[in-house]
Design an enzyme around this catalytic site. Structure first.
Site, PDB file in Angstrom:
ATOM      1  N   ASN A  17       0.834  -1.114   0.023  1.00 31.32           N
ATOM      2  CA  ASN A  17       0.105   0.207  -0.028  1.00 31.32           C
ATOM      3  C   ASN A  17       0.787   1.150   0.165  1.00 31.32           C
ATOM      4  OD1 ASN A  17      -1.607   1.950   0.352  1.00 31.32           O
ATOM      5  ND2 ASN A  17      -2.304   1.492   2.740  1.00 31.32           N
ATOM      6  N   TRP A  18       1.125   1.984  -1.052  1.00 33.69           N
ATOM      7  CA  TRP A  18       1.992   3.110  -1.337  1.00 33.69           C
ATOM      8  C   TRP A  18       1.358   4.247  -0.684  1.00 33.69           C
ATOM      9  CZ3 TRP A  18       4.296   2.458  -7.045  1.00 33.69           C
ATOM     10  CH2 TRP A  18       4.524   1.130  -7.417  1.00 33.69           C
ATOM     11  N   LYS A  19       0.144   4.095  -0.374  1.00 32.45           N
ATOM     12  CA  LYS A  19      -0.501   5.450   0.670  1.00 32.45           C
ATOM     13  C   LYS A  19      -0.275   6.699  -0.571  1.00 32.45           C
ATOM     14  CE  LYS A  19      -0.234   3.209   4.642  1.00 32.45           C
ATOM     15  NZ  LYS A  19      -0.127   3.298   6.280  1.00 32.45           N
TER      16      LYS A  19
ATOM     17  N   HIS B  72      -9.688   0.790   4.545  1.00 31.96           N
ATOM     18  CA  HIS B  72      -8.348   0.909   5.341  1.00 31.96           C
ATOM     19  C   HIS B  72      -8.509   2.101   6.477  1.00 31.96           C
ATOM     20  CE1 HIS B  72      -4.112   2.324   6.446  1.00 31.96           C
ATOM     21  NE2 HIS B  72      -3.839   1.534   5.839  1.00 31.96           N
TER      22      HIS B  72
ATOM     23  N   GLU C  73      -6.971   4.471   7.615  1.00 34.35           N
ATOM     24  CA  GLU C  73      -6.891   6.055   7.362  1.00 34.35           C
ATOM     25  C   GLU C  73      -8.056   6.469   6.743  1.00 34.35           C
ATOM     26  OE1 GLU C  73      -3.142   5.611   5.499  1.00 34.35           O
ATOM     27  OE2 GLU C  73      -2.204   4.932   7.502  1.00 34.35           O
TER      28      GLU C  73
ATOM     29  N   GLU D 152      -5.383  -5.001  10.534  1.00 37.04           N
ATOM     30  CA  GLU D 152      -4.447  -3.937  10.879  1.00 37.04           C
ATOM     31  C   GLU D 152      -4.527  -3.135  12.154  1.00 37.04           C
ATOM     32  OE1 GLU D 152      -2.263  -2.873   6.782  1.00 37.04           O
ATOM     33  OE2 GLU D 152      -4.062  -1.697   7.153  1.00 37.04           O
TER      34      GLU D 152
ATOM     35  N   GLY E 117       2.310   2.350  10.801  1.00 34.22           N
ATOM     36  CA  GLY E 117       3.326   3.402  10.530  1.00 34.22           C
ATOM     37  C   GLY E 117       3.888   4.077  11.857  1.00 34.22           C
TER      38      GLY E 117
ATOM     39  N   SER F 192       3.498  -1.938  10.307  1.00 33.62           N
ATOM     40  CA  SER F 192       4.917  -1.935  10.602  1.00 33.62           C
ATOM     41  C   SER F 192       5.429  -3.134  10.252  1.00 33.62           C
ATOM     42  CB  SER F 192       5.395  -1.357  11.906  1.00 33.62           C
ATOM     43  OG  SER F 192       4.801  -0.104  12.156  1.00 33.62           O
TER      44      SER F 192
ATOM     45  N   GLY G 255       2.929  -1.077   4.346  1.00 33.53           N
ATOM     46  CA  GLY G 255       2.922   0.384   3.755  1.00 33.53           C
ATOM     47  C   GLY G 255       4.291   1.033   3.759  1.00 33.53           C
ATOM     48  N   GLY G 256       4.659   1.554   4.820  1.00 35.15           N
ATOM     49  CA  GLY G 256       6.133   2.021   4.405  1.00 35.15           C
ATOM     50  C   GLY G 256       7.193   1.287   3.820  1.00 35.15           C
TER      51      GLY G 256
HETATM   52  P1  PGA Z   1       2.810   0.393   7.570  1.00 38.29           P
HETATM   53  O1  PGA Z   1       1.084   0.481   6.923  1.00 38.29           O
HETATM   54  O2  PGA Z   1       3.395  -0.950   7.200  1.00 38.29           O
HETATM   55  O3  PGA Z   1       3.660   1.671   7.006  1.00 38.29           O
HETATM   56  O4  PGA Z   1       2.924   0.321   9.129  1.00 38.29           O
HETATM   57  C1  PGA Z   1       0.629  -0.460   6.662  1.00 38.29           C
HETATM   58  C2  PGA Z   1      -0.656  -0.269   6.224  1.00 38.29           C
HETATM   59  O5  PGA Z   1      -1.294   0.789   6.591  1.00 38.29           O
HETATM   60  O6  PGA Z   1      -1.538  -0.795   5.214  1.00 38.29           O
END
Ligand code: PGA
Length: 249
Positions: free
Chosen positions: A9-11, A95, A97, A167, A173, A212, A233-234
């Site tokens: 997930n590149w956000k 998600h 977010e 998640e 993050g 994470s 994500g990251g």
């Molecule tokens: P993260 O994000 O790996 O940066 O914690 C995961 C996600 O939100 O899908």
């Protein structure tokens, strides 16, 4: 046997050339990933470039969100049909977010889940609790509520063609990963809950862990019985790191 999946997930990250370079780096390295299905979810505007780059490779393409509507006067929205046109096979829905920052309710997430499937996309349904909810002992009830909203609207059979991502919001993050035990406990809860409704669907469902995940902790997480891969994500923004996670699955 459930085939593991690792999804990136590149956000809202990366400019156009960086996004293309990342997609190319993954295509170049994906042949070393023996076991896992590999999916990337770039920002909408990078999807067309990514489509051209991943075409013919084992890297699959998805989006981070979709509209609950089909077409028309919905400024700023992107429909499932449009994503399908650009060779997306999957789409993330719900998600944390989107839920926390853009007010997406359980009901809206359930509608988006339905729209994804209507357009032939596989929804990657995200569920997970806030830190306060975990500390109050409400992790299971929160996750159950998020799943029930989707099941009530779409039926348990809809989960046959879907992926769930657990998640915990406090782990996203933050560098604070759920321990493999904590994650496994919730994954098993999800599978057992669904097994009460349909044991075949529960057994076949892939439940990804997100929060994470990095190459240094992936293997331990993925070795647990009910953790079928990850939503990253990251660490998905670096080709070598993401591929290392894919090889761990
Ligand atoms: P993260 O994000 O790996 O940066 O914690 C995961 C996600 O939100 O899908």
């Amino acid at each position: 046997m459930r085939r593991p999946m690792v999804a990136g997930n590149w956000k809202m990250n990366l400019g156009r050339s960086e996004a293309s370079a990342l997609a190319q780096g993954l295509v170049d390295g994906v042949d070393d990933v023996n076991n896992a299905e590999v999916l990337i979810c770039p920002p909408y505007v990078h999807i067309a470039d990514a489509e051209a780059i991943v075409s013919g490779s084992a890297v699959q393409l998805g989006a981070q969100n979709l509209s609950d509507q089909d077409a028309g006067a919905f400024t700023g929205e992107i429909s499932g049909a449009m994503l399908k046109d650009y060779s997306c096979t999957h789409v993330i829905v719900g998600h944390s977010e989107r839920r926390a920052l853009y007010g997406e309710t359980d009901e809206l997430v359930a509608k988006k889940f339905a729209k994804a499937q209507e357009h032939g996309l596989i929804p990657v349904l995200c569920v997970g609790e806030l830190l306060e909810e975990r500390e109050a002992g409400n992790t299971e009830s929160v996750v159950a509520r998020q799943l029930d909203a989707v099941i009530q609207a779409n039926g348990i059979a809809a989960l046959e063609n879907a992926i769930v991502a657990y998640e915990p919001v406090w782990a996203i993050g933050t560098g604070k990963t759920a321990s493999p035990e904590q994650a496994q406990e919730v994954h098993a809860f999800i599978r057992n809950k669904l097994a009460d409704m349909d044991s075949g669907i529960a057994e076949g469902l892939r439940i990804l862990y997100g929060g994470s995940v990095k190459s240094s902790n992936a293997e331990e997480l993925f070795s647990r019985a009910d953790i079928d891969g990850g939503l990253i994500g990251g660490a998905s923004l670096d080709a070598a790191e993401f591929l290392a996670i894919c090889r761990a699955a």
